[in-house]
Design an enzyme around this catalytic site. Structure first.
Site, PDB file in Angstrom:
ATOM      1  N   TYR A  77      28.131  -5.835  50.321  1.00  0.00           N
ATOM      2  CA  TYR A  77      28.576  -5.621  51.991  1.00  0.00           C
ATOM      3  C   TYR A  77      29.792  -6.515  52.076  1.00  0.00           C
ATOM      4  O   TYR A  77      30.801  -6.249  52.657  1.00  0.00           O
ATOM      5  CB  TYR A  77      27.635  -6.030  52.878  1.00  0.00           C
ATOM      6  CG  TYR A  77      28.097  -5.494  54.260  1.00  0.00           C
ATOM      7  CD1 TYR A  77      28.143  -4.030  54.573  1.00  0.00           C
ATOM      8  CD2 TYR A  77      28.704  -6.106  55.033  1.00  0.00           C
ATOM      9  CE1 TYR A  77      28.550  -3.631  55.746  1.00  0.00           C
ATOM     10  CE2 TYR A  77      29.275  -5.774  56.520  1.00  0.00           C
ATOM     11  CZ  TYR A  77      29.207  -4.417  56.806  1.00  0.00           C
ATOM     12  OH  TYR A  77      29.627  -3.984  57.745  1.00  0.00           O
ATOM     13  N   PHE A 129      57.113  10.922  60.596  1.00  0.00           N
ATOM     14  CA  PHE A 129      56.117  11.515  59.653  1.00  0.00           C
ATOM     15  C   PHE A 129      54.800  11.978  60.643  1.00  0.00           C
ATOM     16  O   PHE A 129      54.509  11.255  61.527  1.00  0.00           O
ATOM     17  CB  PHE A 129      55.582  10.663  58.605  1.00  0.00           C
ATOM     18  CG  PHE A 129      54.597  11.208  57.778  1.00  0.00           C
ATOM     19  CD1 PHE A 129      54.817  12.152  56.886  1.00  0.00           C
ATOM     20  CD2 PHE A 129      53.206  11.004  57.999  1.00  0.00           C
ATOM     21  CE1 PHE A 129      54.180  12.935  56.097  1.00  0.00           C
ATOM     22  CE2 PHE A 129      52.137  11.734  57.094  1.00  0.00           C
ATOM     23  CZ  PHE A 129      52.687  12.838  56.119  1.00  0.00           C
ATOM     24  N   THR A 130      54.162  13.075  60.290  1.00  0.00           N
ATOM     25  CA  THR A 130      53.173  13.632  61.286  1.00  0.00           C
ATOM     26  C   THR A 130      52.164  12.534  61.842  1.00  0.00           C
ATOM     27  O   THR A 130      51.891  12.520  62.798  1.00  0.00           O
ATOM     28  CB  THR A 130      52.569  14.766  60.201  1.00  0.00           C
ATOM     29  OG1 THR A 130      52.070  14.112  59.064  1.00  0.00           O
ATOM     30  CG2 THR A 130      53.330  15.940  60.238  1.00  0.00           C
ATOM     31  N   ASP A 220      56.535   1.781  56.235  1.00  0.00           N
ATOM     32  CA  ASP A 220      55.646   2.680  55.610  1.00  0.00           C
ATOM     33  C   ASP A 220      56.109   2.808  54.021  1.00  0.00           C
ATOM     34  O   ASP A 220      57.055   3.319  53.700  1.00  0.00           O
ATOM     35  CB  ASP A 220      55.863   3.863  56.320  1.00  0.00           C
ATOM     36  CG  ASP A 220      54.833   5.050  55.757  1.00  0.00           C
ATOM     37  OD1 ASP A 220      54.118   4.728  54.663  1.00  0.00           O
ATOM     38  OD2 ASP A 220      54.496   6.005  56.004  1.00  0.00           O
ATOM     39  N   LYS A 263      48.822   7.505  47.189  1.00  0.00           N
ATOM     40  CA  LYS A 263      50.161   8.196  46.680  1.00  0.00           C
ATOM     41  C   LYS A 263      50.403   7.134  45.317  1.00  0.00           C
ATOM     42  O   LYS A 263      49.901   7.260  44.331  1.00  0.00           O
ATOM     43  CB  LYS A 263      51.037   8.238  47.467  1.00  0.00           C
ATOM     44  CG  LYS A 263      51.020   9.559  48.508  1.00  0.00           C
ATOM     45  CD  LYS A 263      50.187   9.155  49.641  1.00  0.00           C
ATOM     46  CE  LYS A 263      50.003  10.320  50.714  1.00  0.00           C
ATOM     47  NZ  LYS A 263      49.283  10.053  51.645  1.00  0.00           N
ATOM     48  N   ARG A 387      56.143  22.589  55.859  1.00  0.00           N
ATOM     49  CA  ARG A 387      56.786  21.067  56.525  1.00  0.00           C
ATOM     50  C   ARG A 387      58.028  21.907  57.412  1.00  0.00           C
ATOM     51  O   ARG A 387      59.159  21.792  57.360  1.00  0.00           O
ATOM     52  CB  ARG A 387      57.413  20.269  55.436  1.00  0.00           C
ATOM     53  CG  ARG A 387      56.294  19.750  54.787  1.00  0.00           C
ATOM     54  CD  ARG A 387      55.529  18.545  55.123  1.00  0.00           C
ATOM     55  NE  ARG A 387      54.483  18.676  55.887  1.00  0.00           N
ATOM     56  CZ  ARG A 387      53.363  18.003  56.291  1.00  0.00           C
ATOM     57  NH1 ARG A 387      53.623  16.625  55.890  1.00  0.00           N
ATOM     58  NH2 ARG A 387      52.610  18.010  57.291  1.00  0.00           N
ATOM     59  N   PHE A 454      49.137  21.834  61.972  1.00  0.00           N
ATOM     60  CA  PHE A 454      49.205  22.195  60.452  1.00  0.00           C
ATOM     61  C   PHE A 454      47.975  22.179  59.743  1.00  0.00           C
ATOM     62  O   PHE A 454      48.045  22.889  58.817  1.00  0.00           O
ATOM     63  CB  PHE A 454      50.456  21.541  59.716  1.00  0.00           C
ATOM     64  CG  PHE A 454      50.304  19.945  59.433  1.00  0.00           C
ATOM     65  CD1 PHE A 454      50.569  19.021  60.527  1.00  0.00           C
ATOM     66  CD2 PHE A 454      49.715  19.346  58.443  1.00  0.00           C
ATOM     67  CE1 PHE A 454      50.536  17.539  60.460  1.00  0.00           C
ATOM     68  CE2 PHE A 454      49.423  18.023  58.272  1.00  0.00           C
ATOM     69  CZ  PHE A 454      49.912  17.460  59.293  1.00  0.00           C
TER      70      PHE A 454
HETATM   71  N1  PM9 Z   1      50.798  12.023  53.693  1.00  0.00           N
HETATM   72  C1  PM9 Z   1      51.172  14.116  52.574  1.00  0.00           C
HETATM   73  O1  PM9 Z   1      50.527  15.210  52.121  1.00  0.00           O
HETATM   74  C2  PM9 Z   1      48.871  13.397  53.519  1.00  0.00           C
HETATM   75  C3  PM9 Z   1      48.462  14.034  54.797  1.00  0.00           C
HETATM   76  S1  PM9 Z   1      49.716  14.877  55.781  1.00  0.00           S
HETATM   77  C4  PM9 Z   1      49.704  16.399  54.858  1.00  0.00           C
HETATM   78  O2  PM9 Z   1      52.396  13.812  52.359  1.00  0.00           O
HETATM   79  C5  PM9 Z   1      53.422   8.805  54.909  1.00  0.00           C
HETATM   80  C6  PM9 Z   1      54.745   8.746  54.413  1.00  0.00           C
HETATM   81  C7  PM9 Z   1      52.374   9.854  54.321  1.00  0.00           C
HETATM   82  C8  PM9 Z   1      51.328  10.138  54.616  1.00  0.00           C
HETATM   83  C9  PM9 Z   1      50.162  10.987  54.129  1.00  0.00           C
HETATM   84  C10 PM9 Z   1      50.301   8.840  55.360  1.00  0.00           C
HETATM   85  C11 PM9 Z   1      49.138   8.965  55.912  1.00  0.00           C
HETATM   86  C12 PM9 Z   1      51.392   7.890  55.824  1.00  0.00           C
HETATM   87  N2  PM9 Z   1      52.881   7.976  55.456  1.00  0.00           N
HETATM   88  O3  PM9 Z   1      46.981  10.583  54.334  1.00  0.00           O
HETATM   89  O4  PM9 Z   1      45.962   8.856  55.972  1.00  0.00           O
HETATM   90  O5  PM9 Z   1      52.874  10.615  53.348  1.00  0.00           O
HETATM   91  O6  PM9 Z   1      46.413   8.076  53.613  1.00  0.00           O
HETATM   92  O7  PM9 Z   1      48.360   8.802  54.979  1.00  0.00           O
HETATM   93  C13 PM9 Z   1      50.193  12.975  53.235  1.00  0.00           C
HETATM   94  P1  PM9 Z   1      46.781   9.147  55.041  1.00  0.00           P
END
Ligand code: PM9
Length: 462
Positions: A77, A129-130, A220, A263, A387, A454
């Site tokens: 833990y 970014f979303t 980011d 990623k 997008r 989306f």
């Molecule tokens: N990006 C992508 O597919 C997954 C979710 S939105 C469709 O591109 C950036 C630059 C990203 C991102 C996620 C996140 C969030 C932050 N910054 O998905 O929560 O491209 O791990 O990260 C997606 P998490």
């Protein structure tokens, strides 16, 4: 005389040890599946998908080195040894002393937004970014896009479309005052612009500006190695530097950064934030135990942290980044042979089809990109992602749709997952949809969730 052989082809820097079968369904089956999914590719069952180009997030193939690390998971833990191996590599490659793991990127975004933003402040960034913007808005900020104009033009071939426009930034600072800017949120490469990088020169200028005006600069760094690759390839003075050196230099200009490890790090889950600001770190360490778990696991299993630690070592290998970028480039070059419109220059993680030009008879309020993603899926089982206007959501003040200039379908490449033959199949399908494009009709939105519509929105055919 024999033709001179020019050796310019590249190949994947690995061979395949494990495979996962995929199957092609019938068009009839996909038509039914698309309808049941409300014409939203996020709502399809993955077993109904043939080639999955929805996202490169968490969909990567791990190496044998990473899988071996999974077996070394220390699931204590508190104080797991995998936390320490991850922290060591974060320090070594991103260069900041403090570190908090999270289960994925948006958890880090949530914490950073809550810590740095006072309600009523502004966050300036190189395009939204979303999830990032949503967390900034939920924390009470107004996001202001200060990316260069070229980034909003699909056909503009500027090599660094991720750059911040210093004039736009200064205009905002003059209007609201530097104290009202919570921080600059700089992403590289810029996802919504088409995976477009910023240059080191631009970053240095933004850094100088922030220093003069005492504004925080945060990064980011989710796909930072791709940005580093483009700097190496396109910017004077970086040709002989390694990806690791460029990454380290990029990070040196920021107070802190967050990462969706799903990623660059080539894992299936994970995220973190790292900073040189002890106060921000202490607040984040306090918050992480409320929302994620203890500060030595942040919602992750020990084995996940080990895979991340090892992923960091692999993500900076030139051959790994190069093959990734080259795969996307190959797809773009093949699409170009059919005259299919997409965002130029070809970016880091994906090809972004230009739905405005592809389906130029469908107005933006009938969701051309949403429509195109569905049509490609029905044609061949290839899954991409909208997008455009759906992803942009509504303006929180007026409640109106935000109509972005870029109305795109993203074909995203998971790392180390698909071959050139898969790309050929995807390209042929897109070309055949392009041939029949005039017959395609738009969509109506029939269900709209409050946040990030989306993901779960539903549509019906016109
Ligand atoms: N990006 C992508 O597919 C997954 C979710 S939105 C469709 O591109 C950036 C630059 C990203 C991102 C996620 C996140 C969030 C932050 N910054 O998905 O929560 O491209 O791990 O990260 C997606 P998490």
């Amino acid at each position: 005389m024999a033709k001179k052989i020019i050796k310019k082809s590249w190949a994947e820097p690995f061979k395949i040890k494990v495979v996962e079968p995929i199957k092609l369904t019938t068009r009839e089956h996909r038509e039914k599946a698309a309808k049941e999914a409300g014409y939203n590719t996020f709502l399809l069952k993955s077993e109904d998908v043939y080639i999955d180009l929805l996202t490169d997030s968490g969909t990567n193939a791990m190496s044998d080195y990473q899988w071996a690390g999974m077996m070394l998971g220390d699931e204590a833990y508190a104080g797991s040894k995998n936390f320490y191996s991850l922290w060591n590599n974060v320090k070594k490659y991103y260069g900041m002393p403090y570190f908090v793991p999270t289960h994925q990127g948006r958890a880090a975004e949530h914490m950073i937004s809550k810590i740095l933003i006072k309600p009523g402040q502004y966050v300036a960034g190189n395009m939204y970014f979303t999830t990032t913007r949503l967390h900034q808005e939920l924390a009470g900020a107004t996001f202001v896009d200060v990316i260069i104009d070229e980034a909003h033009e699909a056909t503009n071939e500027h090599p660094f479309k991720g750059n911040i426009d210093l004039k736009k930034l200064d205009k905002l600072v003059q209007e609201v005052g530097a104290k009202k800017i919570a921080y600059i949120s700089m992403a590289g490469p810029v996802n919504m612009a088409g995976g477009q990088p910023f240059s080191m020169k631009n970053l240095q200028e933004v850094y100088d500006y922030c220093k003069t005006h005492k504004i925080k600069l945060w990064f980011d760094a989710t796909r930072a190695t791709e940005n580093a690759y483009f700097i190496k390839e396109k910017e004077k003075g970086y040709k002989d530097k390694t990806i690791a050196e460029i990454l380290k230099e990029m990070c040196s200009y920021f107070e802190g950064l967050w990462v969706s490890a799903k990623k660059d790090l080539m894992v299936n889950i994970g995220g973190f934030l790292t900073t040189r600001n002890k106060k921000v770190f202490e607040e984040a360490r306090n918050m992480v135990v409320v929302y994620e778990g203890l500060h030595t696991y942040g919602g992750l299993a020990g084995r996940d942290m080990e895979a991340m630690a090892r992923g960091i070592e692999e993500m900076v290998e030139y051959d790994n980044v190069r093959m990734r970028i080259k795969q996307v480039e190959y797809c773009g070059n093949e699409l170009a042979k059919f005259g299919i419109p997409f965002v130029k220059p070809i970016g880091g993680h994906a090809i972004f089809l230009d739905a405005k030009r592809f389906l130029n008879h469908i107005p933006q309020n009938q969701f051309p990109a949403q429509t195109l993603a569905t049509e490609i899926y029905v044609d061949s089982g290839v899954r991409g992602m909208e997008r455009g206007v759906v992803s942009a959501g509504r303006d929180p003040k007026t409640g109106d749709h935000r109509y972005p200039k870029l109305e795109l379908v993203r074909l995203t490449f998971p790392r180390r997952v698909y071959t050139q033959a898969h790309i050929d199949v995807a390209v042929e399908s897109i070309a055949s949809v392009y041939d029949e494009r005039k017959k395609i009709k738009g969509l109506n939105m029939i269900y709209e969730p409050k946040y990030l519509r989306f993901f779960q929105g539903r549509f019906e055919k016109k």
